[in-house]
Design a protein around this motif. Structure first.
Motif, short mmCIF file in Angstrom:
data_model
loop_
_atom_site.label_atom_id
_atom_site.label_comp_id
_atom_site.label_asym_id
_atom_site.label_seq_id
_atom_site.Cartn_x
_atom_site.Cartn_y
_atom_site.Cartn_z
N GLY A 210 0.95 -1.17 0.01
CA GLY A 210 0.00 0.34 0.50
C GLY A 210 1.02 1.79 0.28
N GLU A 211 0.74 2.39 -0.80
CA GLU A 211 0.97 3.42 -0.84
C GLU A 211 0.14 4.87 -0.07
OE1 GLU A 211 4.70 2.36 -2.63
OE2 GLU A 211 4.11 4.39 -3.02
N TRP A 212 0.86 5.84 -0.01
CA TRP A 212 0.31 7.04 0.26
C TRP A 212 0.36 8.10 -1.05
CZ3 TRP A 212 -2.79 7.83 4.48
CH2 TRP A 212 -1.99 6.56 5.67
N VAL A 213 -0.88 8.64 -1.11
CA VAL A 213 -0.92 9.05 -2.39
C VAL A 213 -1.28 10.76 -1.95
CG1 VAL A 213 -2.26 9.76 -4.74
CG2 VAL A 213 -2.17 7.17 -3.62
N LYS B 27 -3.75 14.04 -1.85
CA LYS B 27 -5.16 14.30 -1.82
C LYS B 27 -5.58 15.92 -1.55
CE LYS B 27 -9.60 12.72 -2.62
NZ LYS B 27 -10.90 11.24 -2.95
N GLU C 168 -4.12 6.69 1.74
CA GLU C 168 -4.11 5.22 1.49
C GLU C 168 -4.67 4.62 0.53
OE1 GLU C 168 -2.12 1.62 4.08
OE2 GLU C 168 -3.18 2.69 4.61
N ARG C 169 -3.76 4.21 -0.84
CA ARG C 169 -3.88 3.23 -1.85
C ARG C 169 -3.24 1.83 -1.51
NH1 ARG C 169 -1.46 4.29 -7.11
NH2 ARG C 169 0.43 4.13 -6.33
N TYR D 231 -1.74 -4.03 -4.36
CA TYR D 231 -2.16 -4.51 -5.14
C TYR D 231 -0.83 -5.46 -6.11
CZ TYR D 231 0.35 -0.39 -7.98
OH TYR D 231 0.99 0.08 -7.97
#
Length: 100
Positions: free
Chosen positions: A54-57, A59, A65-66, A69
């Protein structure tokens, strides 16, 4: 007088525009901690897929958090370097993951 004001205003706006960093970053000023959340990975689609944590995007003015995948490497022998929080300017900035 109006012309002088207009010139000064346009000059100030131009200087402000040029002074703004086009690669501005969001600085988080809080304690960072791991939630302890358990992430269940779905089944691997193929032997060519690599799990991306998971990554931080960015916004707006914060990060969201995304979830993780599966992804196919862009080229043979590519390695995913995970993102991380980096301490900068009195806070933390997310440095995104990338393929090396």
């Amino acid at each position: 007088m109006k012309t002088l004001r207009r010139i000064l205003f346009v000059s100030a706006a131009l200087l402000l525009f040029l002074a703004v960093d086009s690669n501005a970053q969001i600085v988080v000023k809080t304690r960072l901690y791991h939630h302890g959340r358990v992430v269940v990975r779905p089944a691997r689609p193929s032997a060519h897929h690599v799990w991306i944590e998971g990554e931080w995007v960015p916004k707006g003015r914060t990060y969201v958090e995304r979830p993780g995948y599966w992804a196919v490497a862009p080229r043979p022998h590519a390695v995913w370097v995970p993102g991380h929080w980096d301490h900068r300017r009195g806070g933390y900035v997310w440095v995104a993951g990338y393929w090396r």
